[in-house]
Design a protein around this motif. Structure first.
Motif, mmCIF file in Angstrom:
data_model
loop_
_atom_site.group_PDB
_atom_site.id
_atom_site.type_symbol
_atom_site.label_atom_id
_atom_site.label_comp_id
_atom_site.label_asym_id
_atom_site.label_seq_id
_atom_site.Cartn_x
_atom_site.Cartn_y
_atom_site.Cartn_z
ATOM 1 N N GLN A 75 -6.496 16.236 6.015
ATOM 2 C CA GLN A 75 -6.283 15.847 4.617
ATOM 3 C C GLN A 75 -6.840 16.870 3.639
ATOM 4 O OE1 GLN A 75 -8.177 12.020 5.431
ATOM 5 N NE2 GLN A 75 -6.458 11.025 4.397
ATOM 6 N N ALA A 76 -7.759 17.724 4.118
ATOM 7 C CA ALA A 76 -8.358 18.722 3.229
ATOM 8 C C ALA A 76 -7.513 19.982 3.107
ATOM 9 C CB ALA A 76 -9.744 19.097 3.733
ATOM 10 N N GLN A 77 -6.486 20.129 3.923
ATOM 11 C CA GLN A 77 -5.699 21.363 3.880
ATOM 12 C C GLN A 77 -5.063 21.535 2.504
ATOM 13 O OE1 GLN A 77 -3.072 20.943 7.228
ATOM 14 N NE2 GLN A 77 -4.653 21.501 8.714
ATOM 15 N N GLY A 78 -5.348 22.667 1.903
ATOM 16 C CA GLY A 78 -4.870 22.943 0.562
ATOM 17 C C GLY A 78 -5.713 22.314 -0.524
ATOM 18 N N LYS A 79 -6.644 21.479 -0.144
ATOM 19 C CA LYS A 79 -7.507 20.788 -1.111
ATOM 20 C C LYS A 79 -8.958 20.866 -0.640
ATOM 21 C CE LYS A 79 -4.885 17.296 -0.280
ATOM 22 N NZ LYS A 79 -4.313 15.928 -0.211
ATOM 23 N N LEU A 80 -9.355 22.046 -0.168
ATOM 24 C CA LEU A 80 -10.653 22.188 0.487
ATOM 25 C C LEU A 80 -11.817 21.911 -0.459
ATOM 26 C CD1 LEU A 80 -12.054 22.865 3.149
ATOM 27 C CD2 LEU A 80 -12.043 25.273 2.471
ATOM 28 N N TYR A 81 -11.623 22.129 -1.742
ATOM 29 C CA TYR A 81 -12.725 21.911 -2.679
ATOM 30 C C TYR A 81 -13.261 20.486 -2.587
ATOM 31 C CZ TYR A 81 -15.498 21.467 -6.856
ATOM 32 O OH TYR A 81 -16.538 21.230 -7.723
ATOM 33 N N GLN A 82 -12.373 19.531 -2.345
ATOM 34 C CA GLN A 82 -12.816 18.135 -2.261
ATOM 35 C C GLN A 82 -13.586 17.853 -0.969
ATOM 36 O OE1 GLN A 82 -9.754 18.760 -3.784
ATOM 37 N NE2 GLN A 82 -10.687 18.192 -5.742
ATOM 38 N N GLY A 83 -13.488 18.746 -0.010
ATOM 39 C CA GLY A 83 -14.287 18.613 1.196
ATOM 40 C C GLY A 83 -13.710 17.661 2.222
ATOM 41 N N PHE A 84 -14.375 17.609 3.375
ATOM 42 C CA PHE A 84 -13.961 16.707 4.442
ATOM 43 C C PHE A 84 -15.148 16.436 5.344
ATOM 44 C CE2 PHE A 84 -13.296 20.980 6.156
ATOM 45 C CZ PHE A 84 -13.935 20.880 7.388
#
Length: 931
Positions: free
Chosen positions: A830-839
């Motif tokens: 789910q973090a792919q392309g949205k890494l800033y939000q973390g995982f």
């Protein structure tokens, strides 16, 4: 009350010395005028003296004694200029000096509001020089001794004895040299005037058999080839170099002087680490108990190794041994009241509240015994120190009538000895002050709250008084030249040497918790030498407060302190060596270390012994630049370490801190059962370093390499979790959580873009508890294996940005909810392309690990850019504190090789390889590592 001013140099008791011809009367204010030397050589304590201003020189000659009920200030009122120079009798343009010789005393009265004491002012050319007599046995080194010398030849070895603590040192030595060294005496050859010794913190073993050029010992792994070892005494003494070690058999380069008495004897490491020149002092700083005893009512006589240092009436510190605990503790063993104390060791407080100072009532020189004034209610072990507190220069607190202040009386006297805080390093300011203090007994001095900057400790030596540089003209103690080099002392080496301090009146009492500040305190110095201090019943023991430039501090003994036995703060510049300390039985901390080596990597803290502490053995705080922490010894403490949230990684080399007699490491090492915590151990990270906020695992761990002096053994403490590696007879690496919440251990690894990561954990939960008793494991909560994006490298924070409860990690302490505006993310896909939000990815081991090896694998999906991944073990509670768990090395498989080699901290936290599809089943490619 009148102001009496000196008329000329002369004796205090002579009328012509004073303007008007009258000797100062009770509570008169006294002024010693510029250029005058007023000598006090009689006891005038029956006539209380008020404020004293020293513009010339007030000199206490032998038998000079005063009751000061005011402020004695070395002031230099009119000559605080660049050219005055130090005090010269008859020169009215020279500086000011307080001087004291042997056989003198100043007792000081005044409550907190009075602000009474002795103060060296922040003015040019103010000085204090106190020269007590040598309090204990002393000789000098004969000839030069290069490092690795196997004995010290001295002018006279008579009366030195086994288990003495001896200090080798030289005064007026260049600031770049730190050549003090402290040893335990192993044996003495009086015929050849040689002292044989063992290193202050060193490995030891017990001889099982002797044959030719070999000995077999119980554990040879503590030694190394080329070590010098010493064993046996007298005609049977052996000092030999190791040429080979095979299992527990040690081979030397020559034949062992065999004797049946060697079987069962101890083997120690010997050899000097520093150069010792001809004429250097060799002084006994502590005698030792020669015959073991068990404390009891009516026990007042004990046998020592030598009694020549002692006289009837001397005050002595007798060490309390907790190595053998019995049921012999009586109510006056501790200060106890109001919940602050207990006669039970498990009651926490009593260890540090011990009344450990005694007065000698008689001595038998032939039997080598001393008898003291009250019952000795604790045990004594052979080799434990007995230390003379008495000095023949005394500065102490008293009440307004001149009587001594009772132990526990916190209000009657709050008086001080202070060199005022002054941080100007220009040549004509603080470096012109002389501070040379040796062999003084400070007693009852303490915290005055009306000026905490200058009088915070009982004895405070503050300011940039200068460092002694032998290459600068005019900087030596006997020079008449005034030079103009910044920071370099005008008066030679500044030091406080061989002094003692006790403040039981302020720091231990039956009514309320004592002050934590009284101490011998060195605040913000340049080039101060602090040597062979004995501090008993204080607040912070030997306290190096604030930044320490060019500081040398060696050979201290401190015990029974309300806060810490020693607190050492920011070490700047070189050499900054803190060494050969012995710290016992304090309430909170044994040895506290802040910012050591902060501006350079030359800071040294070594040969430190910490024992019998109610709280933590060690504390580390602040940032450091690779200081040399080496040869630490710790035993009998409730917690090993506390690490402040600002600390970097701490590595301590070639030391021994486990097993600890008081906790479960006794069982882990097969040495018995811990006394206080038989089934747990306490090793804490900062409370600020919980999983969600802090970075423990890549920042803020501490590691003891060559633990137990063994190359193969290492102990690493993460956030409330300890890892034991290389310990004999363990199944594998042993991880033990502590009682504190949320134990975890993490590493940080740099992950390339588009790289799949797989993490494999294999653990085994023993079905016995740490102490060997059976465990039902009915409430087992095995560790989680966690991997998460560590996007804030400064603090290691993880803002996992999840906004509904169904995606929370299943324990409230790891709250993944930030705000209603965040993106719903949980895993690495789910973090792919949205890494800033973390995982966060995690899996938990199960009860299948109870008594069997269980494997868990965690997969982290590739991301579009490179990032830092934090991974490791996490407990949402403190389960398994009684069992711990064994773990094989964590394995990490990467599908893409890092282009610049492996970047991981700690760099040995896991075994990392590159494998196609990050599979553990296919061929692997090794990758290099770097930090």
């Amino acid at each position: 009350m009148a102001t009496i001013t000196s008329n000329s140099s002369g004796n205090w008791a002579t009328g012509s010395t004073w303007v008007g011809g009258s000797v100062p009367a009770a509570d008169d204010l006294v002024v010693i005028a510029h250029g005058h030397k007023v000598t006090l050589n009689t006891n005038i304590q029956s006539t209380r003296t008020g404020d004293v201003t020293i513009d010339g020189n007030l000199h206490f000659a032998t038998n000079g004694k005063m009751h000061l009920h005011g402020l004695m200030r070395v002031n230099n009122t009119s000559n605080s200029n660049n050219t005055a120079g130090e005090f010269v009798e008859g020169t009215s343009t020279s500086g000011s000096l307080l001087s004291m010789a042997n056989g003198t005393e100043i007792k000081i009265s005044g409550n907190n509001s009075d602000q009474h004491g002795i103060q060296v002012h922040s003015r040019k050319w103010c000085g204090v020089q106190i020269d007590g007599s040598e309090p204990t046995l002393i000789t000098t080194v004969s000839g030069n001794h290069a490092p690795d010398a196997s004995y010290i030849t001295v002018a006279d070895a008579s009366n030195f004895a086994i288990n003495d603590r001896i200090s080798l040192y030289k005064r007026e030595e260049d600031y770049t040299l730190a050549n003090d060294e402290v040893f335990f005496v192993h044996d003495v050859d009086t015929t050849n005037d040689r002292i044989y010794f063992r290193q202050y913190v060193c490995p030891e073993a017990t001889i099982q058999s002797v044959s030719g050029s070999t000995i077999t010992v119980d554990d040879a792994a503590v030694f190394k080839v080329n070590y010098l070892l010493i064993f046996g005494t007298g005609n049977n003494r052996n000092v030999l170099r190791v040429t080979a070690i095979n299992n527990n058999t040690i081979t030397f380069g020559s034949t062992v002087d065999n004797d049946p008495s060697l079987v069962g004897a101890k083997v120690y490491q010997t050899g000097t680490e520093k150069y010792h020149i001809n004429g250097k002092f060799c002084r006994r700083i502590a005698s030792a108990i020669a015959t073991e005893y068990v404390g009891a009512t009516n026990l007042r006589t004990i046998t020592l190794n030598d009694v020549t240092d002692f006289s009837v009436g001397d005050e002595v510190y007798i060490h309390a041994s907790f190595s053998k605990l019995g049921g012999n503790l009586a109510s006056n063993y501790y200060y106890t009241s109001s919940g602050f104390g207990s006669t039970s060791l498990n009651g926490n407080e009593g260890v540090w509240r011990l009344k450990a100072n005694y007065t000698i009532s008689s001595i038998d020189t032939s039997a080598k015994t001393i008898t003291v004034d009250r019952d000795i209610l604790f045990n004594g072990a052979v080799g434990d120190p007995v230390v003379k507190m008495t000095r023949d220069v005394v500065i102490k607190a008293c009440d307004t009538s001149g009587n001594d202040v009772a132990d526990g009386d916190q209000d009657t006297a709050r008086v001080f000895f202070s060199v005022r805080y002054w941080t100007s390093t220009t040549w004509h300011n603080a470096p012109t002050r002389r501070v040379k203090i040796k062999y003084v007994q400070f007693k009852g001095l303490g915290y005055n709250t009306n000026d905490s900057t200058n009088y915070r400790a009982g004895v405070t030596i503050a300011g940039y008084n200068g460092y002694y540089d032998t290459t600068r003209d005019g900087s030596s103690a006997d020079s008449s030249t005034i030079h103009n080099n910044s920071g370099v002392t005008q008066t030679g080496e500044n030091y406080i040497d061989g002094c003692t301090f006790s403040s039981y009146n302020l720091c231990s009492n039956d009514d309320r918790d004592g002050d934590e500040y009284p101490a011998i305190c060195i605040r913000h110095p340049y080039g101060m030498v602090t040597r062979n201090l004995v501090v008993i019943g204080s607040g912070r023991g030997v306290w190096h407060w604030s930044s320490q430039y060019f500081n040398k501090s060696h050979g201290h003994i401190a015990a029974h302190c309300a806060y810490a036995s020693s607190q050492i703060e920011a070490g700047y510049e070189m050499p900054n060596e803190y060494s050969y300390g012995q710290y016992y039985s304090s309430e909170d901390y044994g040895l506290m270390l802040y910012n050591i080596g902060r501006q350079n990597d030359q800071g040294k803290v070594m040969h430190m012994r910490v024992e019998n502490h109610r709280g933590y053995a060690f504390y580390w705080g602040g940032s450091t630049i690779s200081p040399n922490y080496r040869r630490f010894f710790a035993n009998r403490y409730k917690q090993l370490c506390n690490l402040a949230d600002s600390s970097n990684n701490v590595i301590v080399d070639n030391s021994k801190v486990y097993p600890n007699d008081w906790d479960a490491t006794m069982s882990i090492y097969g040495k018995g059962t811990g006394i206080i915590y038989p089934n747990t151990l306490q090793s804490h990270g900062s409370s600020h370093l919980a999983l969600r906020r802090g970075g423990t695992g890549w920042k803020g761990t501490y590691c003891f390499t060559e633990q137990g002096f063994k190359e193969s053994e290492k102990v690493t403490v993460y956030y409330n979790m300890t890892k034991f590696e290389g310990v004999k007879n363990l199944r594998n690496n042993l991880w033990v959580p502590s009682w504190s919440s949320n134990p975890n251990a993490f590493s940080i690894i740099k992950v390339p873009a588009n790289c799949t990561i797989k993490i494999k954990s294999v653990i085994y939960i023993p079905t016995d508890e740490l102490d060997g008793t059976g465990s039902s494991l009915s409430s087992t909560h095995p560790p989680y294996v966690v991997a998460s994006y560590a996007h804030n490298m400064l603090y290691g924070a993880n803002e996992y940005d999840v906004n509904d409860n169904q995606h929370r990690f299943p324990h409230d302490d790891l709250d993944l909810t930030d705000s209603a505006e965040t993106v719903d993310l949980k895993n690495s896909t789910q973090a792919q392309g949205k890494l800033y939000q973390g995982f966060i990815e995690y899996t938990q081991h199960t009860t299948a690990a109870d008594g069997a090896w269980e494997t868990k694998t965690l997969t982290v999906q590739p991301q579009y850019r490179a990032y830092f991944l934090r991974f490791g073990y996490y407990f949402p509670n403190h389960n398994l504190v009684h069992e711990g768990f064994y773990a094989k090395d964590i394995q990490v498989a990467m599908s893409v090789a890092p282009p610049n080699g492996l970047e991981m901290w700690p760099n040995n936290f896991a075994k990392v390889s590159v494998r196609p599809s990050a599979s553990f089943d296919t061929g692997k490619k090794r990758i290099s590592g770097r930090i």
